[in-house]
Design a protein around this motif. Structure first.
Motif, PDB file in Angstrom:
ATOM      1  N   ARG A   1      17.388  46.439  -0.253  1.00 49.62           N
ATOM      2  CA  ARG A   1      17.814  45.984   1.240  1.00 49.62           C
ATOM      3  C   ARG A   1      16.972  45.017   1.945  1.00 49.62           C
ATOM      4  NH1 ARG A   1      17.923  50.380   6.069  1.00 49.62           N
ATOM      5  NH2 ARG A   1      15.916  49.709   5.915  1.00 49.62           N
TER       6      ARG A   1
ATOM      7  N   HIS B   1      28.207  33.930  16.320  1.00 46.36           N
ATOM      8  CA  HIS B   1      28.115  33.706  14.952  1.00 46.36           C
ATOM      9  C   HIS B   1      28.853  34.383  14.426  1.00 46.36           C
ATOM     10  CE1 HIS B   1      26.863  33.092  11.091  1.00 46.36           C
ATOM     11  NE2 HIS B   1      26.119  32.037  11.474  1.00 46.36           N
TER      12      HIS B   1
ATOM     13  N   ASP C   1      22.058  53.514   6.380  1.00 47.35           N
ATOM     14  CA  ASP C   1      23.316  53.618   6.823  1.00 47.35           C
ATOM     15  C   ASP C   1      24.045  54.846   6.073  1.00 47.35           C
ATOM     16  OD1 ASP C   1      25.924  53.841   7.789  1.00 47.35           O
ATOM     17  OD2 ASP C   1      26.270  51.774   7.895  1.00 47.35           O
TER      18      ASP C   1
ATOM     19  N   ARG D   1      31.994  46.633   9.863  1.00 43.80           N
ATOM     20  CA  ARG D   1      31.387  48.009   9.480  1.00 43.80           C
ATOM     21  C   ARG D   1      31.589  49.105  10.363  1.00 43.80           C
ATOM     22  NH1 ARG D   1      28.254  51.997  11.613  1.00 43.80           N
ATOM     23  NH2 ARG D   1      27.243  53.008   9.973  1.00 43.80           N
TER      24      ARG D   1
ATOM     25  N   SER E   1      18.169  42.306  12.425  1.00 43.27           N
ATOM     26  CA  SER E   1      18.974  41.447  11.905  1.00 43.27           C
ATOM     27  C   SER E   1      19.142  40.265  13.029  1.00 43.27           C
ATOM     28  CB  SER E   1      20.329  41.986  11.471  1.00 43.27           C
ATOM     29  OG  SER E   1      20.175  42.944  10.556  1.00 43.27           O
ATOM     30  N   PRO E   2      19.281  39.089  12.649  1.00 45.39           N
ATOM     31  CA  PRO E   2      19.516  37.823  13.423  1.00 45.39           C
ATOM     32  C   PRO E   2      20.812  37.881  14.558  1.00 45.39           C
ATOM     33  CG  PRO E   2      19.962  37.143  11.385  1.00 45.39           C
ATOM     34  CD  PRO E   2      19.679  38.546  11.285  1.00 45.39           C
ATOM     35  N   LEU E   3      21.309  39.119  14.752  1.00 48.70           N
ATOM     36  CA  LEU E   3      22.530  38.910  15.544  1.00 48.70           C
ATOM     37  C   LEU E   3      21.925  39.068  16.873  1.00 48.70           C
ATOM     38  CD1 LEU E   3      23.993  42.286  13.782  1.00 48.70           C
ATOM     39  CD2 LEU E   3      25.389  40.303  14.357  1.00 48.70           C
TER      40      LEU E   3
ATOM     41  N   HIS F   1      26.553  44.845   4.084  1.00 41.67           N
ATOM     42  CA  HIS F   1      26.399  44.742   5.608  1.00 41.67           C
ATOM     43  C   HIS F   1      25.128  44.062   6.212  1.00 41.67           C
ATOM     44  CE1 HIS F   1      29.133  48.488   5.824  1.00 41.67           C
ATOM     45  NE2 HIS F   1      29.893  47.485   5.419  1.00 41.67           N
ATOM     46  N   LYS F   2      24.099  44.452   5.631  1.00 38.97           N
ATOM     47  CA  LYS F   2      22.833  43.968   5.878  1.00 38.97           C
ATOM     48  C   LYS F   2      23.044  42.273   5.543  1.00 38.97           C
ATOM     49  CE  LYS F   2      18.546  43.875   7.304  1.00 38.97           C
ATOM     50  NZ  LYS F   2      18.346  43.709   8.755  1.00 38.97           N
TER      51      LYS F   2
ATOM     52  N   GLU G   1      18.890  48.476  11.062  1.00 37.04           N
ATOM     53  CA  GLU G   1      19.516  47.800   9.995  1.00 37.04           C
ATOM     54  C   GLU G   1      20.151  46.686  10.949  1.00 37.04           C
ATOM     55  OE1 GLU G   1      22.338  49.422   7.685  1.00 37.04           O
ATOM     56  OE2 GLU G   1      20.870  50.364   6.284  1.00 37.04           O
TER      57      GLU G   1
ATOM     58  N   GLY H   1      25.547  40.426   5.671  1.00 41.71           N
ATOM     59  CA  GLY H   1      26.290  39.949   6.524  1.00 41.71           C
ATOM     60  C   GLY H   1      25.845  39.541   7.772  1.00 41.71           C
ATOM     61  N   TYR H   2      25.054  40.721   8.486  1.00 41.27           N
ATOM     62  CA  TYR H   2      24.372  40.534   9.541  1.00 41.27           C
ATOM     63  C   TYR H   2      23.481  39.530   9.669  1.00 41.27           C
ATOM     64  CZ  TYR H   2      25.474  45.584   9.885  1.00 41.27           C
ATOM     65  OH  TYR H   2      26.111  46.817   9.906  1.00 41.27           O
ATOM     66  N   HIS H   3      22.932  38.873   8.473  1.00 37.43           N
ATOM     67  CA  HIS H   3      22.193  37.594   8.403  1.00 37.43           C
ATOM     68  C   HIS H   3      23.079  36.325   8.260  1.00 37.43           C
ATOM     69  CE1 HIS H   3      18.073  39.172   8.325  1.00 37.43           C
ATOM     70  NE2 HIS H   3      18.704  40.333   8.462  1.00 37.43           N
ATOM     71  N   GLY H   4      24.265  36.308   8.477  1.00 40.72           N
ATOM     72  CA  GLY H   4      25.245  35.246   8.198  1.00 40.72           C
ATOM     73  C   GLY H   4      25.778  34.936   6.935  1.00 40.72           C
ATOM     74  N   VAL H   5      25.459  35.801   5.966  1.00 37.09           N
ATOM     75  CA  VAL H   5      25.914  35.578   4.416  1.00 37.09           C
ATOM     76  C   VAL H   5      27.226  36.097   4.451  1.00 37.09           C
ATOM     77  CG1 VAL H   5      25.431  36.234   1.990  1.00 37.09           C
ATOM     78  CG2 VAL H   5      23.604  36.210   3.652  1.00 37.09           C
TER      79      VAL H   5
ATOM     80  N   ALA I   1      30.726  40.790  10.455  1.00 35.94           N
ATOM     81  CA  ALA I   1      30.004  41.866   9.432  1.00 35.94           C
ATOM     82  C   ALA I   1      29.960  43.365  10.256  1.00 35.94           C
ATOM     83  CB  ALA I   1      28.936  41.233   8.826  1.00 35.94           C
TER      84      ALA I   1
ATOM     85  N   GLU J   1      27.777  48.666  -0.223  1.00 31.94           N
ATOM     86  CA  GLU J   1      28.263  48.285   1.025  1.00 31.94           C
ATOM     87  C   GLU J   1      27.131  47.918   2.087  1.00 31.94           C
ATOM     88  OE1 GLU J   1      32.088  49.541   2.319  1.00 31.94           O
ATOM     89  OE2 GLU J   1      32.456  50.565   0.571  1.00 31.94           O
ATOM     90  N   VAL J   2      26.050  48.999   1.825  1.00 34.54           N
ATOM     91  CA  VAL J   2      24.982  48.954   2.831  1.00 34.54           C
ATOM     92  C   VAL J   2      24.341  47.611   2.681  1.00 34.54           C
ATOM     93  CG1 VAL J   2      22.699  49.959   3.531  1.00 34.54           C
ATOM     94  CG2 VAL J   2      24.826  51.538   3.144  1.00 34.54           C
TER      95      VAL J   2
ATOM     96  N   THR K   1      30.230  34.948  11.037  1.00 34.45           N
ATOM     97  CA  THR K   1      30.089  35.936  10.068  1.00 34.45           C
ATOM     98  C   THR K   1      29.189  37.091  10.186  1.00 34.45           C
ATOM     99  OG1 THR K   1      29.978  33.818   8.699  1.00 34.45           O
ATOM    100  CG2 THR K   1      28.976  35.590   7.720  1.00 34.45           C
ATOM    101  N   ARG K   2      28.061  36.886  11.202  1.00 40.85           N
ATOM    102  CA  ARG K   2      27.356  37.949  11.476  1.00 40.85           C
ATOM    103  C   ARG K   2      28.179  38.885  12.393  1.00 40.85           C
ATOM    104  NH1 ARG K   2      22.631  34.038  13.136  1.00 40.85           N
ATOM    105  NH2 ARG K   2      23.913  34.101  15.290  1.00 40.85           N
TER     106      ARG K   2
ATOM    107  N   TYR L   1      19.264  54.353  11.294  1.00 42.55           N
ATOM    108  CA  TYR L   1      19.779  52.970  10.685  1.00 42.55           C
ATOM    109  C   TYR L   1      20.342  52.042  11.597  1.00 42.55           C
ATOM    110  CZ  TYR L   1      24.296  55.340  11.457  1.00 42.55           C
ATOM    111  OH  TYR L   1      25.310  55.777  11.955  1.00 42.55           O
TER     112      TYR L   1
END
Lengths: 325, 257
Positions: free
Chosen positions: A148, B6, A89, B16, B99-101, A100-101, B95, A103-107, B12, A96-97, B8-9, B92
């Motif tokens: 990442r 979900h 990104d 962004r 992911s598991p979205l 974000h990554k 990314e 976050g996409y994994h639920g963290v 996020a 932040e990149v 949080t996902r 990108y």
């Protein structure tokens, strides 16, 4: 125990071109597994099939027992990928990149920030955390790709040519980090063009060519398949090479080069050398020096992939596959 | 295909996408501000003073809802199409894709963030208009409902655009040659009442007519078409396009090899 990766008869076709041609492969949990192969062998296609960037045409592939398409979210959650390409990104600073990554994994956001800082520190670019990707040097970009990949704390870390074009120092840094992660239990799948890298790091390697597996073995087993060369310096060189094949069965070839006897033997030269020296002394030769050069994994790799090409070329139904490349 | 959100996902990715345009106000908010100051000055004040009232409203007041719609849907469409296409172009978007979205989470994050940009731009344009002429809100519910529906619809269409485009030129073509003509002939600058019967009927085939008139009904309480029917049809259309977006994502159209 469930395998980390289990591919069965995996096929990927792009029109008439077969990028994966019935690939079957099993990677154990916790293993450091290498994928070697020439350009176009199908290594990146295989990796992208695991993370959902390539949709398979046929066959089956599972990651930790989950199907990559039916259970795509579970599979993607377990994988961290550092690809060959710089697909990062461009809009945000690198910290932040990473956040974000994660976050996409639920963290959660707070945890993502902590993990991002930790990952940046681990790969040595924490000072650049407020910098955007485009402003990093080439080496830093490679480091970021690794950061990442690990920020999501994956069970399977996939590294697609992670050290391509990087200097020796960075390569060693990356090796150290990857090795540490593997020691802590992360399964590693590494593709590389650097044979030395596979030899130093991997528990097992698969050699791929034309979208299929040629062989799977430990680097040591592969080395055993090659021919070592033992060079013996004699005080009084004979006029012609002595006959030794009866005394040492592993000998493939003996030739005289000036005052040195060059003997090619099957498998490990170190194992054969004592018997070779005894045989020479029995025949009245006095030895002044000896040198064993081991066959390189690179030579075996070339031999195996060239052999595979010959095999495929002779194999009628696969001819189209080869020509399509 | 469908999957639960979900939080949080989803949050996020939504955050962004939201931050991507909010942090670049010179690129995202300033251009529509300048354009609309020019529209209100030239069409509203200079020319508008010479144009008779339409259905009892001064021309600048009649114009305002149309300009709000024009800015809102253009920005919603542009945001979604650009975000998807730029991510594809520079890869990108991987990314997100690796992911598991769920595919639903991905689409909704892109749609909602892009629609929010459309709504913000619409509000900015309304405020600029209010600086030129006093404006009230006759039907607040309809104004909010139509603004949400039209921005959601064009954000979801923007996703299709971003997936279909093979080049940046394709995005320009979609905006300049499809979106803009439809809007200009959609009753932004005139009432359908002034058209000959044939062209009035033809205009009713243009979906923009319903959007412009819906928002106009919210601001002025006047519409050339039935606002309830328009709202129902546009809502149905929005749901249909969002479903198409999710199907395209699930199939990896334009996203995977």
């Amino acid at each position: 125990m469930t395998l980390a990766i289990e591919a069965t008869d995996l096929v990927k076709e792009y029109g008439d071109v077969r990028a994966l041609s019935g690939l079957s492969l099993a990677v154990e949990r916790g293993e450091f597994f290498g994928l070697l192969g020439p350009n176009g062998a199908g290594k990146t296609t295989f990796i992208n099939t695991l993370v959902g960037l390539v949709r398979k045409t046929g066959g089956e592939v599972r990651v930790f027992g989950d199907d990559v398409e039916d259970d795509y979210r579970k599979v993607r959650n377990s994988i961290g990928l550092a690809p060959q390409e710089f697909n990062v990104d461009r809009f945000f600073p690198i910290r932040e990149v990473l956040m974000h990554k994660a976050g996409y994994h639920g963290v959660s956001e707070a945890e993502a920030k902590r993990r991002a800082d930790e990952a940046l520190e681990l790969v040595g670019i924490y000072d650049k955390r407020h910098t955007r990707f485009d402003w990093l040097s080439g080496g830093m970009k490679r480091r970021l790709l690794l950061a990442r990949a690990i920020v999501t704390d994956p069970d399977l870390l996939i590294l697609d040519e992670p050290t391509a074009g990087v200097d020796v120092q960075l390569r060693h840094d990356l090796w150290e980090i990857i090795n540490r992660l593997n020691d802590e239990g992360t399964t590693i799948l590494l593709t590389t063009h650097y044979i030395e890298e596979a030899e130093r790091l991997c528990d097992r390697v698969a050699i791929m060519d034309n979208g299929r597996k040629v062989t799977v073995a430990t680097p040591e087993e592969l080395m055993e398949r090659g021919s070592d060369t033992i060079t013996v310096e004699l005080r009084d060189p004979p006029a012609s090479a002595p006959r030794l094949d009866g005394a040492v069965t592993e000998i493939e070839d003996v030739r005289l080069e000036h005052d040195r006897l060059v003997v090619r033997v099957e498998g490990g030269g170190g194992r054969v050398a004592p018997r070779l020296l005894n045989a020479l002394e029995d025949r009245g030769h006095e030895i002044t020096d000896i040198e064993i050069s081991r066959t390189s994994l690179e030579e075996i790799f070339v031999e195996l992939t060239e052999g595979q090409r010959g095999e495929v070329e002779r194999d009628g139904p696969e001819r189209d596959t080869l020509e399509a490349y | 295909m469908a999957a639960g959100l979900h939080s949080t996902r989803f949050y996020a990715l939504l955050k962004r996408e939201f931050q991507r345009y909010v942090r670049r106000p010179w690129n995202t908010f300033l251009p529509p501000m300048i354009t609309n100051v020019l529209y209100f000055s030239v069409f509203g004040v200079i020319l508008g003073a010479r144009i008779e009232e339409i259905q009892g409203f001064s021309y600048i007041l009649f114009l305002l809802p149309g300009l709000v719609v024009l800015g809102a849907i253009s920005n919603a469409f542009e945001n979604a199409s650009f975000s998807i296409f730029h991510g594809r172009w520079n890869k990108y978007i991987h990314e997100t894709l690796t992911s598991p979205l769920s595919y639903t989470e991905m689409v909704l994050a892109y749609v909602l963030s892009s629609a929010s940009r459309g709504v913000i731009v619409g509000v900015i344009i309304a405020i600029i208009g209010a600086l030129f002429t006093p404006v009230g809100i006759a039907q607040p519910f309809y104004l909010v409902a139509f603004m949400l529906v039209v921005t959601l619809l064009f954000a979801s269409l923007g996703i299709v655009g971003g997936l279909v485009a093979d080049d940046f030129d394709h995005l320009t073509v979609m905006n300049q040659f499809i979106l803009r003509p439809l809007v200009f002939f959609g009753g932004v600058f005139y009432s359908l009442e002034i058209l000959p019967p044939l062209w009035r009927t033809v205009s009713l085939l243009n979906p923009m007519v319903y959007m412009v008139n819906g928002v106009r009904y919210g601001f002025l309480g006047y519409s050339d078409v039935d606002p309830n029917a328009a709202l129902a049809v546009l809502s149905g259309l929005t749901v249909a396009v969002v479903v198409i977006d999710v199907v395209l994502f699930a199939r990896g159209y334009g996203l995977t090899d």
